[in-house]
Write a protein that holds these residues in place. Structure first.
Motif, mmCIF file in Angstrom:
data_model
loop_
_atom_site.group_PDB
_atom_site.id
_atom_site.type_symbol
_atom_site.label_atom_id
_atom_site.label_comp_id
_atom_site.label_asym_id
_atom_site.label_seq_id
_atom_site.Cartn_x
_atom_site.Cartn_y
_atom_site.Cartn_z
ATOM 1 N N GLY A 97 7.623 -51.659 -20.126
ATOM 2 C CA GLY A 97 7.303 -51.235 -18.769
ATOM 3 C C GLY A 97 6.177 -50.220 -18.732
ATOM 4 N N TRP A 98 6.191 -49.272 -19.666
ATOM 5 C CA TRP A 98 5.129 -48.260 -19.726
ATOM 6 C C TRP A 98 3.782 -48.906 -20.020
ATOM 7 C CZ3 TRP A 98 2.188 -46.545 -24.022
ATOM 8 C CH2 TRP A 98 1.414 -45.408 -23.773
ATOM 9 N N ALA A 99 3.770 -49.892 -20.907
ATOM 10 C CA ALA A 99 2.524 -50.585 -21.233
ATOM 11 C C ALA A 99 1.953 -51.319 -20.017
ATOM 12 C CB ALA A 99 2.761 -51.577 -22.371
ATOM 13 N N LEU A 100 2.845 -51.720 -19.103
ATOM 14 C CA LEU A 100 2.418 -52.437 -17.898
ATOM 15 C C LEU A 100 2.124 -51.501 -16.724
ATOM 16 C CD1 LEU A 100 4.946 -55.404 -18.050
ATOM 17 C CD2 LEU A 100 2.468 -55.568 -18.363
ATOM 18 N N GLY A 101 2.350 -50.222 -16.914
ATOM 19 C CA GLY A 101 2.056 -49.269 -15.850
ATOM 20 C C GLY A 101 3.262 -48.645 -15.185
ATOM 21 N N GLY A 102 4.455 -48.864 -15.729
ATOM 22 C CA GLY A 102 5.645 -48.245 -15.176
ATOM 23 C C GLY A 102 5.654 -46.744 -15.428
ATOM 24 N N THR A 103 6.429 -46.014 -14.621
ATOM 25 C CA THR A 103 6.456 -44.557 -14.701
ATOM 26 C C THR A 103 7.518 -44.070 -15.672
ATOM 27 O OG1 THR A 103 5.784 -44.433 -12.368
ATOM 28 C CG2 THR A 103 6.652 -42.424 -13.364
ATOM 29 N N VAL A 104 7.071 -43.396 -16.716
ATOM 30 C CA VAL A 104 7.962 -42.779 -17.705
ATOM 31 C C VAL A 104 7.747 -41.274 -17.650
ATOM 32 C CG1 VAL A 104 8.603 -42.635 -20.139
ATOM 33 C CG2 VAL A 104 7.833 -44.809 -19.187
ATOM 34 N N GLY A 105 8.835 -40.521 -17.641
ATOM 35 C CA GLY A 105 8.689 -39.074 -17.575
ATOM 36 C C GLY A 105 10.005 -38.374 -17.810
ATOM 37 N N VAL A 106 10.070 -37.133 -17.330
ATOM 38 C CA VAL A 106 11.254 -36.327 -17.549
ATOM 39 C C VAL A 106 12.482 -36.944 -16.879
ATOM 40 C CG1 VAL A 106 10.820 -34.857 -15.517
ATOM 41 C CG2 VAL A 106 12.162 -33.968 -17.437
ATOM 42 N N GLY A 107 12.270 -37.659 -15.776
ATOM 43 C CA GLY A 107 13.386 -38.325 -15.106
ATOM 44 C C GLY A 107 13.999 -39.414 -15.971
ATOM 45 N N THR A 108 13.161 -40.133 -16.700
ATOM 46 C CA THR A 108 13.646 -41.172 -17.612
ATOM 47 C C THR A 108 14.510 -40.557 -18.719
ATOM 48 O OG1 THR A 108 11.536 -42.306 -17.243
ATOM 49 C CG2 THR A 108 12.936 -43.154 -19.004
ATOM 50 N N LEU A 109 14.021 -39.462 -19.276
ATOM 51 C CA LEU A 109 14.765 -38.784 -20.337
ATOM 52 C C LEU A 109 16.064 -38.187 -19.797
ATOM 53 C CD1 LEU A 109 14.967 -37.722 -23.227
ATOM 54 C CD2 LEU A 109 13.603 -35.742 -22.509
ATOM 55 N N ALA A 110 15.992 -37.547 -18.632
ATOM 56 C CA ALA A 110 17.188 -36.941 -18.040
ATOM 57 C C ALA A 110 18.244 -38.000 -17.762
ATOM 58 C CB ALA A 110 16.814 -36.208 -16.752
ATOM 59 N N TYR A 111 17.809 -39.151 -17.275
ATOM 60 C CA TYR A 111 18.749 -40.244 -17.010
ATOM 61 C C TYR A 111 19.414 -40.700 -18.310
ATOM 62 C CZ TYR A 111 20.586 -44.803 -15.747
ATOM 63 O OH TYR A 111 21.419 -45.879 -15.561
ATOM 64 N N ALA A 112 18.614 -40.902 -19.345
ATOM 65 C CA ALA A 112 19.154 -41.376 -20.621
ATOM 66 C C ALA A 112 20.189 -40.411 -21.190
ATOM 67 C CB ALA A 112 18.016 -41.580 -21.625
ATOM 68 N N LEU A 113 19.970 -39.104 -21.005
ATOM 69 C CA LEU A 113 20.890 -38.115 -21.539
ATOM 70 C C LEU A 113 22.135 -37.928 -20.681
ATOM 71 C CD1 LEU A 113 18.345 -35.347 -22.634
ATOM 72 C CD2 LEU A 113 19.580 -36.950 -24.120
ATOM 73 N N ALA A 114 21.992 -38.086 -19.364
ATOM 74 C CA ALA A 114 23.082 -37.726 -18.446
ATOM 75 C C ALA A 114 23.984 -38.882 -18.057
ATOM 76 C CB ALA A 114 22.501 -37.091 -17.183
ATOM 77 N N ILE A 115 23.471 -40.111 -18.039
ATOM 78 C CA ILE A 115 24.244 -41.199 -17.442
ATOM 79 C C ILE A 115 25.504 -41.519 -18.237
ATOM 80 C CG2 ILE A 115 23.017 -43.081 -18.613
ATOM 81 C CD1 ILE A 115 24.309 -42.983 -14.962
#
Length: 217
Positions: free
Chosen positions: A182-200
């Motif tokens: 997704g990132w290679a195609l232009g998707g948004t990766v950031g602190v929200g992605t990391l926070a989700y991975a840690l919290a969900i």
């Protein structure tokens, strides 16, 4: 006659309980899927990093010019096709997951777009926190309804069953792949992605036992 009547009365509550259970399961499923779509919109609108599968959907949406909701449905259908060699069976909840979330993502994004722009960083951070919390609740609701896993959940559990690897390892591998694509195609990766991975994971771990509907056999 009195004995027969009493015996009949004792047998009546079981169908009533099943009916109430079925209604609760349906309500949980529907409510969970609506909240799930809302959580996607909140995280996407925050522009601080989306959930892993939504990073892929965002990238594909930008590459194809289609809406996020449309791409979400297409990705879900492709994932369902991947169930076939894994011998996974969809349920009512699986189909509802594809239809309801895909149909509601775009309307919720339109509602989020009504917020004043540009949002300050603190407000965007608040959207991420609320979105993650809402997603944890939504996941526990629809999984707890026990009406069939979502396409992505079924892919994970199917791979776990076929490979014998741990849930944590399989989930991490899948999410790394979809985030990278997704990132290679232009998707948004950031602190929200990391926070989700840690919290969900911890969120669902706490909420799921409380929201799982007991089902009579």
């Amino acid at each position: 006659m009195l004995t027969l009547a009493r015996g009949t009365d004792r047998r009546r509550p079981a169908p009533v309980r099943r009916h109430r259970t079925d209604r609760r399961r349906g309500a949980q499923l529907g409510g969970g899927l609506v909240l799930y779509a809302a959580s996607i919109a909140l995280l996407v609108h925050a522009h601080l990093g989306s959930m892993p599968w939504d990073v892929l959907s965002q990238g594909l949406a930008r590459a194809t010019g289609r809406s996020l909701g449309t791409v979400t449905v297409v990705v879900s259908l492709v994932v369902l096709v991947a169930w076939l060699p894994l011998r996974q069976r969809p349920g009512v909840g699986t189909v509802a997951n594809v239809v309801v979330i895909g149909a509601l993502v775009d309307p919720f994004l339109a509602l989020a777009a009504l917020l004043p722009e540009p949002l300050p960083l603190a407000a965007r951070g608040a959207l991420v926190v609320v979105g993650i919390a809402l997603n944890g609740l939504a996941t526990a609701l629809y999984v707890g309804a026990r009406l069939g896993p979502g396409p992505r959940d079924g892919l994970m559990t199917g791979l776990v069953a076929r490979t014998g690897w741990s849930v944590r390892l399989v989930r991490a591998a899948i999410e790394v792949v979809v985030v990278a694509a997704g990132w290679a195609l232009g998707g948004t990766v950031g602190v929200g992605t990391l926070a989700y991975a840690l919290a969900i994971g911890p969120l669902v771990h706490v909420l799921l036992p409380r929201l799982t509907v007991p089902v009579e056999r």
